[in-house]
Design a protein around this motif. Structure first.
Motif, PDB file in Angstrom:
ATOM      1  N   ILE A   1       0.914  -1.073   0.074  1.00 36.76           N
ATOM      2  CA  ILE A   1       0.104   0.151  -0.046  1.00 36.76           C
ATOM      3  C   ILE A   1       1.062   1.313   0.109  1.00 36.76           C
ATOM      4  O   ILE A   1       0.585   2.204  -0.691  1.00 36.76           O
ATOM      5  CB  ILE A   1      -0.910  -0.096   1.220  1.00 36.76           C
ATOM      6  N   TRP A   2       2.058   1.095   0.726  1.00 36.00           N
ATOM      7  CA  TRP A   2       2.983   2.341   0.816  1.00 36.00           C
ATOM      8  C   TRP A   2       3.505   2.574  -0.690  1.00 36.00           C
ATOM      9  O   TRP A   2       3.423   3.713  -1.115  1.00 36.00           O
ATOM     10  CB  TRP A   2       4.021   2.135   1.894  1.00 36.00           C
ATOM     11  N   THR A   3       3.775   1.296  -1.157  1.00 36.14           N
ATOM     12  CA  THR A   3       4.466   1.714  -2.597  1.00 36.14           C
ATOM     13  C   THR A   3       3.586   2.124  -3.579  1.00 36.14           C
ATOM     14  O   THR A   3       3.823   3.175  -4.332  1.00 36.14           O
ATOM     15  CB  THR A   3       5.013   0.441  -3.153  1.00 36.14           C
ATOM     16  N   ILE A   4       2.312   1.563  -3.608  1.00 32.44           N
ATOM     17  CA  ILE A   4       1.166   2.028  -4.457  1.00 32.44           C
ATOM     18  C   ILE A   4       0.908   3.684  -4.214  1.00 32.44           C
ATOM     19  O   ILE A   4       0.718   4.496  -5.165  1.00 32.44           O
ATOM     20  CB  ILE A   4       0.177   1.346  -4.398  1.00 32.44           C
ATOM     21  N   ALA A   5       0.900   4.123  -3.097  1.00 34.97           N
ATOM     22  CA  ALA A   5       0.471   5.278  -2.468  1.00 34.97           C
ATOM     23  C   ALA A   5       1.538   6.234  -2.974  1.00 34.97           C
ATOM     24  O   ALA A   5       1.344   7.333  -3.379  1.00 34.97           O
ATOM     25  CB  ALA A   5       0.321   5.475  -0.923  1.00 34.97           C
ATOM     26  N   GLU A   6       2.847   5.747  -2.784  1.00 31.20           N
ATOM     27  CA  GLU A   6       3.983   6.747  -3.393  1.00 31.20           C
ATOM     28  C   GLU A   6       3.918   7.035  -5.039  1.00 31.20           C
ATOM     29  O   GLU A   6       4.116   8.077  -5.457  1.00 31.20           O
ATOM     30  CB  GLU A   6       5.296   6.055  -2.794  1.00 31.20           C
ATOM     31  N   TYR A   7       3.559   6.245  -5.878  1.00 27.28           N
ATOM     32  CA  TYR A   7       3.454   5.856  -7.007  1.00 27.28           C
ATOM     33  C   TYR A   7       2.316   6.585  -7.735  1.00 27.28           C
ATOM     34  O   TYR A   7       2.094   6.968  -8.852  1.00 27.28           O
ATOM     35  CB  TYR A   7       3.916   4.674  -7.639  1.00 27.28           C
ATOM     36  N   ASN A   8       1.288   6.732  -6.742  1.00 29.52           N
ATOM     37  CA  ASN A   8      -0.238   7.239  -7.436  1.00 29.52           C
ATOM     38  C   ASN A   8      -0.169   8.853  -6.627  1.00 29.52           C
ATOM     39  O   ASN A   8      -1.457   8.885  -6.420  1.00 29.52           O
ATOM     40  CB  ASN A   8      -1.298   6.510  -6.815  1.00 29.52           C
ATOM     41  N   GLY A   9       0.729   9.553  -6.460  1.00 27.63           N
ATOM     42  CA  GLY A   9       0.630  10.742  -6.124  1.00 27.63           C
ATOM     43  C   GLY A   9       0.781  11.225  -4.663  1.00 27.63           C
ATOM     44  O   GLY A   9       0.762  12.266  -4.280  1.00 27.63           O
ATOM     45  N   GLY A  10       1.196  10.032  -3.963  1.00 25.02           N
ATOM     46  CA  GLY A  10       1.762  10.647  -2.451  1.00 25.02           C
ATOM     47  C   GLY A  10       0.976   9.955  -1.460  1.00 25.02           C
ATOM     48  O   GLY A  10      -0.151   9.368  -1.748  1.00 25.02           O
ATOM     49  N   MET A  11       1.284  10.347  -0.241  1.00 24.38           N
ATOM     50  CA  MET A  11       0.590   9.985   0.998  1.00 24.38           C
ATOM     51  C   MET A  11      -0.418  10.937   1.254  1.00 24.38           C
ATOM     52  O   MET A  11      -0.201  12.089   1.324  1.00 24.38           O
ATOM     53  CB  MET A  11       1.559   9.743   2.084  1.00 24.38           C
ATOM     54  N   ASP A  12      -1.562  10.500   1.880  1.00 24.21           N
ATOM     55  CA  ASP A  12      -2.577  11.035   2.417  1.00 24.21           C
ATOM     56  C   ASP A  12      -2.587  10.579   3.821  1.00 24.21           C
ATOM     57  O   ASP A  12      -2.437   9.528   4.125  1.00 24.21           O
ATOM     58  CB  ASP A  12      -4.075  11.283   1.548  1.00 24.21           C
ATOM     59  N   ALA A  13      -3.637  11.187   4.787  1.00 28.24           N
ATOM     60  CA  ALA A  13      -4.057  10.817   6.109  1.00 28.24           C
ATOM     61  C   ALA A  13      -4.356   9.310   5.913  1.00 28.24           C
ATOM     62  O   ALA A  13      -4.274   8.450   6.733  1.00 28.24           O
ATOM     63  CB  ALA A  13      -4.741  11.749   6.660  1.00 28.24           C
ATOM     64  N   GLY A  14      -5.393   9.060   5.023  1.00 29.19           N
ATOM     65  CA  GLY A  14      -6.018   7.751   4.937  1.00 29.19           C
ATOM     66  C   GLY A  14      -4.971   6.702   4.799  1.00 29.19           C
ATOM     67  O   GLY A  14      -5.213   5.710   5.342  1.00 29.19           O
ATOM     68  N   MET A  15      -4.097   7.020   3.785  1.00 29.87           N
ATOM     69  CA  MET A  15      -3.208   5.803   3.525  1.00 29.87           C
ATOM     70  C   MET A  15      -2.016   5.746   4.678  1.00 29.87           C
ATOM     71  O   MET A  15      -1.727   4.580   4.811  1.00 29.87           O
ATOM     72  CB  MET A  15      -2.173   6.235   2.266  1.00 29.87           C
ATOM     73  N   ILE A  16      -1.972   6.754   5.489  1.00 36.14           N
ATOM     74  CA  ILE A  16      -0.860   6.895   6.637  1.00 36.14           C
ATOM     75  C   ILE A  16      -1.505   5.597   7.421  1.00 36.14           C
ATOM     76  O   ILE A  16      -0.959   4.941   8.023  1.00 36.14           O
ATOM     77  CB  ILE A  16      -0.549   7.860   6.998  1.00 36.14           C
ATOM     78  N   GLY A  17      -2.723   6.129   7.718  1.00 37.38           N
ATOM     79  CA  GLY A  17      -3.889   5.273   8.794  1.00 37.38           C
ATOM     80  C   GLY A  17      -3.700   3.802   8.473  1.00 37.38           C
ATOM     81  O   GLY A  17      -3.667   3.030   9.398  1.00 37.38           O
ATOM     82  N   ILE A  18      -3.850   3.293   7.338  1.00 32.72           N
ATOM     83  CA  ILE A  18      -4.013   1.954   6.716  1.00 32.72           C
ATOM     84  C   ILE A  18      -2.911   1.257   6.978  1.00 32.72           C
ATOM     85  O   ILE A  18      -2.574   0.335   7.546  1.00 32.72           O
ATOM     86  CB  ILE A  18      -4.414   1.822   5.141  1.00 32.72           C
ATOM     87  N   ILE A  19      -1.476   2.128   6.506  1.00 27.74           N
ATOM     88  CA  ILE A  19      -0.174   1.430   6.849  1.00 27.74           C
ATOM     89  C   ILE A  19       0.128   1.135   8.306  1.00 27.74           C
ATOM     90  O   ILE A  19       0.376  -0.035   8.539  1.00 27.74           O
ATOM     91  CB  ILE A  19       0.895   2.339   6.153  1.00 27.74           C
ATOM     92  N   ILE A  20      -0.248   2.127   8.998  1.00 31.83           N
ATOM     93  CA  ILE A  20       0.103   1.963  10.221  1.00 31.83           C
ATOM     94  C   ILE A  20      -0.769   0.998  11.250  1.00 31.83           C
ATOM     95  O   ILE A  20      -0.345   0.169  12.001  1.00 31.83           O
ATOM     96  CB  ILE A  20       0.041   3.382  11.236  1.00 31.83           C
TER      97      ILE A  20
END
Length: 125
Positions: free
Chosen positions: A80-99
């Motif tokens: 998920i981190w990799t996909i988020a980085e290559y699709n425009g960066g991290m947002d709070a939702g992605m950070i929450g999912i990863i953590i």
């Protein structure tokens, strides 16, 4: 002293502590959660999983299951981190999912350590 048990215990506990190191920190910012620490947690968890493969007991099966859960959750977090980085960066939702995934893996690792300690205390010389 059984060196196989020492090695297995070392990697089980190291997997838990590395996972905790990645998990601990501010939930809103990736500043406290480094990608190399997540990578190290994944590698050590995979090593711990391979060390548990040879145990044919019921406890070995449960320990293997907890390791597989932690592996899947940590690999999912990295994906998920990799996909988020290559699709425009991290947002709070992605950070929450990863953590959150890392927290689930941490819970699996804690369960594994508790079971390992219990099995060690129960075993006879």
């Amino acid at each position: 002293m059984n060196l196989g048990k020492v090695r297995a215990g070392f990697f089980i506990i190291l997997a838990m502590t590395l996972n905790f190191g990645f998990f601990y920190g501010d939930m809103d910012s990736m500043v406290h959660h480094h990608k190399f620490e997540l990578f190290a947690a994944i590698v050590v968890n995979l090593i711990a999983t391979t060390l548990k493969l040879g145990d044919r007991t019921q406890m070995g099966s449960v320990l293997l299951a907890t390791s597989l859960v932690a592996d899947i959750q940590l690999i999912a977090a990295a994906t998920i981190w990799t996909i988020a980085e290559y699709n425009g960066g991290m947002d709070a939702g992605m950070i929450g999912i990863i953590i959150s995934l890392s927290g689930g893996a941490l819970l699996a690792n804690i369960t594994s350590v508790i079971l390992y300690i219990g099995d060690t205390i129960k075993s006879k010389r």
